[in-house]
Design a protein around this motif. Structure first.
Motif, PDB file in Angstrom:
ATOM      1  N   ILE A   1       0.833  -1.199   0.000  1.00 58.60           N
ATOM      2  CA  ILE A   1       0.000   0.000   0.000  1.00 58.60           C
ATOM      3  C   ILE A   1       0.865   1.246   0.000  1.00 58.60           C
ATOM      4  CG2 ILE A   1      -1.795   1.216   1.265  1.00 58.60           C
ATOM      5  CD1 ILE A   1      -2.532  -1.461   2.566  1.00 58.60           C
ATOM      6  N   TYR A   2       1.916   1.238   0.790  1.00 57.12           N
ATOM      7  CA  TYR A   2       2.728   2.437   0.994  1.00 57.12           C
ATOM      8  C   TYR A   2       3.987   2.376   0.128  1.00 57.12           C
ATOM      9  CZ  TYR A   2      -0.608   3.144   4.683  1.00 57.12           C
ATOM     10  OH  TYR A   2      -1.793   3.317   5.363  1.00 57.12           O
ATOM     11  N   ARG A   3       3.800   2.410  -1.176  1.00 55.00           N
ATOM     12  CA  ARG A   3       4.920   2.306  -2.103  1.00 55.00           C
ATOM     13  C   ARG A   3       5.694   3.616  -2.205  1.00 55.00           C
ATOM     14  NH1 ARG A   3       2.744   1.525  -7.296  1.00 55.00           N
ATOM     15  NH2 ARG A   3       0.830   2.419  -6.469  1.00 55.00           N
ATOM     16  N   TYR A   4       5.010   4.708  -1.931  1.00 51.29           N
ATOM     17  CA  TYR A   4       5.625   6.036  -1.988  1.00 51.29           C
ATOM     18  C   TYR A   4       5.379   6.739  -0.653  1.00 51.29           C
ATOM     19  CZ  TYR A   4       5.933   5.235  -7.026  1.00 51.29           C
ATOM     20  OH  TYR A   4       6.228   4.719  -8.259  1.00 51.29           O
ATOM     21  N   PRO A   5       6.049   7.853  -0.429  1.00 59.83           N
ATOM     22  CA  PRO A   5       5.847   8.573   0.841  1.00 59.83           C
ATOM     23  C   PRO A   5       4.404   9.027   0.999  1.00 59.83           C
ATOM     24  CG  PRO A   5       7.820   9.372  -0.287  1.00 59.83           C
ATOM     25  CD  PRO A   5       7.107   8.475  -1.257  1.00 59.83           C
TER      26      PRO A   5
ATOM     27  N   SER B   1       1.158  -8.749  13.016  1.00 58.81           N
ATOM     28  CA  SER B   1       0.907  -8.020  11.774  1.00 58.81           C
ATOM     29  C   SER B   1      -0.427  -7.281  11.766  1.00 58.81           C
ATOM     30  CB  SER B   1       0.962  -8.978  10.581  1.00 58.81           C
ATOM     31  OG  SER B   1      -0.057  -9.937  10.700  1.00 58.81           O
ATOM     32  N   GLY B   2      -1.232  -7.488  12.785  1.00 61.34           N
ATOM     33  CA  GLY B   2      -2.508  -6.773  12.865  1.00 61.34           C
ATOM     34  C   GLY B   2      -2.318  -5.378  13.442  1.00 61.34           C
ATOM     35  N   TYR B   3      -3.427  -4.694  13.624  1.00 60.10           N
ATOM     36  CA  TYR B   3      -3.319  -3.318  14.115  1.00 60.10           C
ATOM     37  C   TYR B   3      -2.925  -3.262  15.587  1.00 60.10           C
ATOM     38  CZ  TYR B   3      -5.447  -1.547   9.802  1.00 60.10           C
ATOM     39  OH  TYR B   3      -5.713  -1.214   8.502  1.00 60.10           O
ATOM     40  N   VAL B   4      -3.398  -4.204  16.388  1.00 63.63           N
ATOM     41  CA  VAL B   4      -2.981  -4.217  17.794  1.00 63.63           C
ATOM     42  C   VAL B   4      -1.508  -4.623  17.886  1.00 63.63           C
ATOM     43  CG1 VAL B   4      -3.346  -5.292  20.039  1.00 63.63           C
ATOM     44  CG2 VAL B   4      -5.322  -4.618  18.644  1.00 63.63           C
ATOM     45  N   GLY B   5      -1.124  -5.595  17.079  1.00 63.05           N
ATOM     46  CA  GLY B   5       0.283  -5.992  17.041  1.00 63.05           C
ATOM     47  C   GLY B   5       1.189  -4.834  16.649  1.00 63.05           C
ATOM     48  N   GLY B   6       0.767  -4.089  15.658  1.00 61.65           N
ATOM     49  CA  GLY B   6       1.567  -2.938  15.216  1.00 61.65           C
ATOM     50  C   GLY B   6       1.698  -1.886  16.299  1.00 61.65           C
TER      51      GLY B   6
ATOM     52  N   GLY C   1       9.382 -13.406   7.349  1.00 61.88           N
ATOM     53  CA  GLY C   1      10.496 -13.032   6.486  1.00 61.88           C
ATOM     54  C   GLY C   1      10.462 -11.578   6.041  1.00 61.88           C
ATOM     55  N   ARG C   2       9.295 -10.961   6.127  1.00 57.12           N
ATOM     56  CA  ARG C   2       9.227  -9.553   5.717  1.00 57.12           C
ATOM     57  C   ARG C   2       9.675  -8.662   6.875  1.00 57.12           C
ATOM     58  NH1 ARG C   2       3.646  -7.994   3.409  1.00 57.12           N
ATOM     59  NH2 ARG C   2       4.877  -6.490   2.228  1.00 57.12           N
ATOM     60  N   TYR C   3      10.152  -7.489   6.522  1.00 58.34           N
ATOM     61  CA  TYR C   3      10.521  -6.537   7.560  1.00 58.34           C
ATOM     62  C   TYR C   3       9.258  -5.952   8.199  1.00 58.34           C
ATOM     63  CZ  TYR C   3      15.343  -6.788   6.091  1.00 58.34           C
ATOM     64  OH  TYR C   3      16.609  -7.235   5.821  1.00 58.34           O
ATOM     65  N   LEU C   4       9.367  -5.599   9.442  1.00 60.09           N
ATOM     66  CA  LEU C   4       8.210  -5.035  10.134  1.00 60.09           C
ATOM     67  C   LEU C   4       7.642  -3.836   9.383  1.00 60.09           C
ATOM     68  CD1 LEU C   4       9.100  -5.006  13.960  1.00 60.09           C
ATOM     69  CD2 LEU C   4       8.110  -6.832  12.587  1.00 60.09           C
ATOM     70  N   TYR C   5       8.515  -3.005   8.855  1.00 58.52           N
ATOM     71  CA  TYR C   5       8.030  -1.765   8.230  1.00 58.52           C
ATOM     72  C   TYR C   5       7.250  -2.038   6.956  1.00 58.52           C
ATOM     73  CZ  TYR C   5      11.665  -1.839   4.622  1.00 58.52           C
ATOM     74  OH  TYR C   5      12.452  -2.177   3.563  1.00 58.52           O
ATOM     75  N   GLN C   6       7.388  -3.220   6.398  1.00 64.18           N
ATOM     76  CA  GLN C   6       6.619  -3.514   5.188  1.00 64.18           C
ATOM     77  C   GLN C   6       5.127  -3.696   5.521  1.00 64.18           C
ATOM     78  OE1 GLN C   6       9.552  -6.631   3.810  1.00 64.18           O
ATOM     79  NE2 GLN C   6       9.249  -5.538   1.874  1.00 64.18           N
ATOM     80  N   VAL C   7       4.836  -3.964   6.768  1.00 64.56           N
ATOM     81  CA  VAL C   7       3.444  -4.082   7.208  1.00 64.56           C
ATOM     82  C   VAL C   7       3.034  -2.847   8.022  1.00 64.56           C
ATOM     83  CG1 VAL C   7       1.885  -5.430   8.668  1.00 64.56           C
ATOM     84  CG2 VAL C   7       3.465  -6.594   7.119  1.00 64.56           C
ATOM     85  N   HIS C   8       3.950  -2.368   8.820  1.00 63.97           N
ATOM     86  CA  HIS C   8       3.684  -1.202   9.671  1.00 63.97           C
ATOM     87  C   HIS C   8       4.581  -0.062   9.182  1.00 63.97           C
ATOM     88  CE1 HIS C   8       1.473  -3.985  12.107  1.00 63.97           C
ATOM     89  NE2 HIS C   8       2.547  -4.700  12.398  1.00 63.97           N
TER      90      HIS C   8
ATOM     91  N   SER D   1     -10.618   1.430  12.499  1.00 62.09           N
ATOM     92  CA  SER D   1      -9.529   0.534  12.874  1.00 62.09           C
ATOM     93  C   SER D   1     -10.004  -0.556  13.827  1.00 62.09           C
ATOM     94  CB  SER D   1      -8.376   1.315  13.517  1.00 62.09           C
ATOM     95  OG  SER D   1      -8.783   1.900  14.729  1.00 62.09           O
ATOM     96  N   GLU D   2     -11.140  -0.323  14.465  1.00 62.91           N
ATOM     97  CA  GLU D   2     -11.692  -1.346  15.351  1.00 62.91           C
ATOM     98  C   GLU D   2     -11.965  -2.658  14.617  1.00 62.91           C
ATOM     99  OE1 GLU D   2     -14.534  -0.174  18.329  1.00 62.91           O
ATOM    100  OE2 GLU D   2     -15.719  -1.967  17.961  1.00 62.91           O
ATOM    101  N   GLY D   3     -12.218  -2.571  13.318  1.00 61.53           N
ATOM    102  CA  GLY D   3     -12.531  -3.778  12.558  1.00 61.53           C
ATOM    103  C   GLY D   3     -11.328  -4.600  12.171  1.00 61.53           C
ATOM    104  N   GLY D   4     -10.130  -4.132  12.508  1.00 57.19           N
ATOM    105  CA  GLY D   4      -8.950  -4.919  12.203  1.00 57.19           C
ATOM    106  C   GLY D   4      -8.357  -4.597  10.850  1.00 57.19           C
ATOM    107  N   ALA D   5      -7.256  -5.290  10.552  1.00 58.36           N
ATOM    108  CA  ALA D   5      -6.432  -4.927   9.402  1.00 58.36           C
ATOM    109  C   ALA D   5      -6.868  -5.579   8.097  1.00 58.36           C
ATOM    110  CB  ALA D   5      -4.972  -5.279   9.697  1.00 58.36           C
TER     111      ALA D   5
END
Lengths: 363, 363, 363, 363
Positions: free
Chosen positions: B294-298, C29-34, C58-65, C199-203
């Protein structure tokens, strides 16, 4: 003599026994399909006979398009059950219309295809931007480009019309007054930034359309390489328009901000002349340029549901940069509204029929 | 050995008896003032001693900045009661700081002025863009431009620093990697479209900030002629950057989309090199460019409250158009955040101190 | 003597060689996890050692958050690779924690489960509201309900804590001052309307979270029958609280408006006493009630990212109706923030550690 | 025979020479005035002859109501220049209509007053809620309450009609099906929470309508003591309805969520019967209650610009709590739409004339 202003009303006399044009919509469960239904169910000259949806066959229209609740008892029919009618609207995903044109032309004398399949007249341009050979190149020449602002005369009585791309339409209408008046220095780049709402992405949810992710976004959707560039090239004859699309917090609406450089020293009055000259022949184009107030330039906010394209401009006299601004509702002038306007022209109705809604304010 | 990653924490040891730097904020009731308070009240090395506001003198800070409720018992004091301190932040309307510099320099050894008064070094540029002679030209040369990304060394230990313009900052940070790497064909126009939130307009309500009118807006705020152009010229040394500002539905945040043309045939790797080279020296610059997700760009959405400037880019290899994208929080990196970063440099603290907040997601 | 107010800073001295508590997050990887990651990566006393995600291993945290970009080099690990640590946060879908408690307790001495699995102490209540027998009833009694405002002493040093429901938390905190002061006429209905963000509905995206459908919604999500009713019953001991949930345009935040009737004739001062009495023992509860200004009552808008629960009230003296209002960030005080607050109590840290963020304004 | 569904179109034949009813709008620069203009300029049976505004006299309508650009050449006239006409709409601030009724009745045979001045029939109720004696009590009995759903027969041919309060209308329409069917236990409290958009506050900007402060708000506007309570008492005959108003992020729209307790054990079918019975006589009332899908209950989102009131309900069988939900556009069914519906009844036109717009989706 009528001393008081009042919008011109041109609705015909509805009579239970008079003959209505029978139209059907293929792919009626998407957002463009829903907008076509909203327009056509209230159109004084046509009757919607079928609305197809594979996934929703058997459901009532209002179960997918909640605004139509209580307004129609129509149900979606399966595409296989499509029957002959007078005019077919196709609102299908890219490529599907082109691949089944034989079938559709056998069912209706007139067709308006809202997809991108028949917008480009040049098969080479199609291949370049869509990455494959056109599935039905023999049909390309038979479709009139469905933007009445550029093809009005060709659309009158036409049999087949394409739809328009929403970003392309906002861009084209921003540029056409300048192009027609010969005001653009074509040796310098022309840049168009389109800001669009989320409805442009269609009715299917994706990761990036998830509300917590999409709300409040200012998202570089297509900084380069957007396919609508091809439609802008074709319509404006500019050789290399630079298009950039940014998604913003908005559901309906698109604002194109086009930057071009003047071919010669100009002043605001030259631009006024160019824009007024363009607008005066176009029932759905308004020039918006105020010195003060909130709405000094075009804004999509007040156009939701309306078929207007509002045009405005600014000039940097020092550098000769002209900023041309066009606001539309992407589902209306950028899709279903233009399609119905085409239908009116194809069938000889008043061009504005069924499209009089002026937009809401505030909203 | 610590095998697991963890952000570097550099907070000093707070001790009741150690000496804190005493800072005051003049004009603390606006949005930049509020953001300075939020940062400085939690900053480990400084104590906020006074926050002035003519209109709000005597009221508690939280009555104007509701997020500070329960966090401080400070009250606004009248500007006339401003006392000597170590460092003064000025967050006043345009022109007021310049006219009273004598007084402020008598009260504090160091000053950071968040207004536009001391950003331009050239009095002629000031006159051109602000329409009048600079009220205190003798002071212009004494202020360091307050963007650490361009003036870090000059800011270390400096006595006076200007603030930065938010649109200018987003534009400058978008352009600097390209400028420094010499990638821009300066014979072609450079165009910057900045999309901004409503907080940029300040804390006073106007007709156009009335929620029913401002909500959902995509409003051409300054298609041409925006004053921040001068700051972009000064920082990037580009001779005629073309700036255009559009207001979008957002409270905090600005996204600059800069379009330039490559001076020579380049590929993505050249751009990666330029951006990484720039970012690696900057604690608050991140490069954001992903092939998917989703966040491919700033995006400013995830930067609210943070001091990051996220940079990304796209290249149209055919035309050589480079699109450089910078997202910031206009009140942080575009105003108060940069000002505190300046303070850290001026006073010899860790540059990132008090500015570690990474932003929220989703938000 | 320090004459000037300043928030209390209680951060410890970070030293490379000192022992940090090792925590891991399961379902990160969910919103509470983030949100847990955002809090724990900056927490001065803990080190995040693992963050699991089956889908994102295997993905970096920032790729999800995306807010964590550049802040950590951690990658998601597969849940099967979870290693022993000091404290485990579980942020899993309903039912998963309960079914694998044996495994988790073998890996960590302390567990905080953010799901609904261990919130209810009564298996019968669980069955009534969740429609099935509890998968691990023997564990129910071992979990302390994770709202420090009601279980502070039990949480100190506790081994296992549950999370809290966000709607329940807003409702409970709105009602507790009244309940504790005995002000509610329990023979009359108590009604709670909670307005919540998306955001209450989750990711995970759904049809109804699709931006064009969710934007601008005022949607009756659960007019009756919401499961959090059980938590409200348990915490407030009110026998039949009537809960109603409405989704509004907002990403983060929940506002509970509770309506109850006074057990005896009361005045504002009785309510002030009850609310102040409750708030004074709670580091994250603030009373918000102003006669004038914009923020006269609690609002979630200024709480995004903060752990505060703001409480306010209004009294209709004629009918004796008390309206009690509580605003929280559903991902903070309603989930991750309370969980970290629990962790601080369980591990003997300062209760507010890592949770000092005061919220943003404007935003 | 027409086998296919199609909305009934009842527009008359427009002829240049036929007699149109001449209407004027006093106070036409506000949001209700603007909405009246939008409806009346397209109404097939009336001609707008004057639109007054003290502040905007001489300006074109579109300079205040930007959606009307290009649709009318009317200009605002000063209130002193108001001329005789057939029907006057008054859209003035509270109290102004009542104080000048003598003048207005001398100018027009029929009057529809959109303010609160003539809604309450009981002068004592007026004094209690508005804090002063009614300025023209002798007129109170001559105004029919302007909600066709409750006063249809009295409105037919009536000379004077009041407007309606928007919160009251949403609340009344939520409660009326239950009241008429005798389903409410009146010994228990009836509670109504109305969630409203920012247009309810009118066209003048205030500190709290400033976009950075109002955006994303969930703001307890009137937890107790709202004046519309009086209209709910009058219309529903419930002795003490408990009203609570919360402002949410929305420009147009109001959602009332009414909670009442059943007078006897009931099931969903009893409620279906009550709602359908109510709706079948009302051209603008739809029952919205679906087991699945996104729009299971009424939502204002899809009603912007439409005159529909959508009603839905939920039942908690255990406690007997009935939740009745009504969504409207506050400027339409809650103000201008109902006023035009009244006009249609007063003048003997088709009740739905000029009000057929079905709303947009998505929007």
């Amino acid at each position: 003599m009528r001393p008081y202003a009042r919008p011109k009303v041109t609705l015909p006399i509805p009579q239970e026994d008079r003959i209505m044009t029978r139209v059907s919509i293929v792919g009626a469960s998407g957002y463009v399909g829903g907008e076509l239904l909203r327009l056509l169910l209230w159109h004084p000259e046509v009757t919607v006979v079928q609305a197809t949806s594979g996934r929703n066959a058997g459901r009532y229209l209002y179960q997918v398009h909640p605004n139509l609740r209580g307004r129609t008892s129509l149900q979606f029919v399966h595409p296989d059950k499509l029957e002959p009618c007078d005019l077919l609207f196709l609102a299908l995903p890219h490529g599907e219309a082109a691949r089944a044109m034989q079938r559709y032309t056998g069912l209706a004398e007139r067709i308006i295809d809202c997809s991108a399949d028949f917008r480009l007249t040049d098969p080479a341009a199609y291949k370049r931007w869509y990455g494959e050979d056109h599935p039905a190149p023999e049909w390309l020449g038979r479709f009139v480009y469905g933007l009445p602002e550029v093809s009005r005369e060709a659309l009158r009585g036409a049999q087949y019309a394409s739809g328009v791309g929403c970003n392309a339409t906002a861009s084209n209408l921003a540029l056409l007054p300048l192009v027609r008046a010969g005001l653009i220095d074509t040796s310098k780049p022309v840049l168009i930034e389109v800001k669009v709402g989320s409805s442009e992405g269609g009715a299917s949810s994706t990761d990036s359309s998830h509300h917590p992710e999409r709300a409040g976004a200012v998202r570089s959707f297509a900084p380069v390489g957007h396919r609508h560039t091809a439609e802008i090239e074709q319509v404006t004859c500019l050789s290399n328009p630079h298009l950039s699309i940014t998604s913003v917090e908005l559901v309906r609406g698109a604002l194109a901000t086009a930057h071009a450089f003047a071919a010669r020293p100009i002043a605001d009055k030259d631009l006024w002349q160019a824009y007024r000259g363009f607008a005066k022949e176009q029932p759905f184009v308004r020039v918006v340029k105020e010195r003060q107030g909130i709405y000094r330039y075009p804004e999509p906010k007040i156009l939701a549901g309306s078929n207007f394209a509002d045009l405005g401009f600014a000039l940097d006299p020092e550098s000769g940069r002209i900023v041309s601004i066009c606001a539309i509702d992407n589902l209306m002038k950028g899709a279903a509204g233009s399609a119905v306007q085409c239908m009116n022209l194809m069938l000889g109705f008043e061009e504005t029929m069924g499209l009089e809604f002026p937009g809401l304010h505030p909203v």
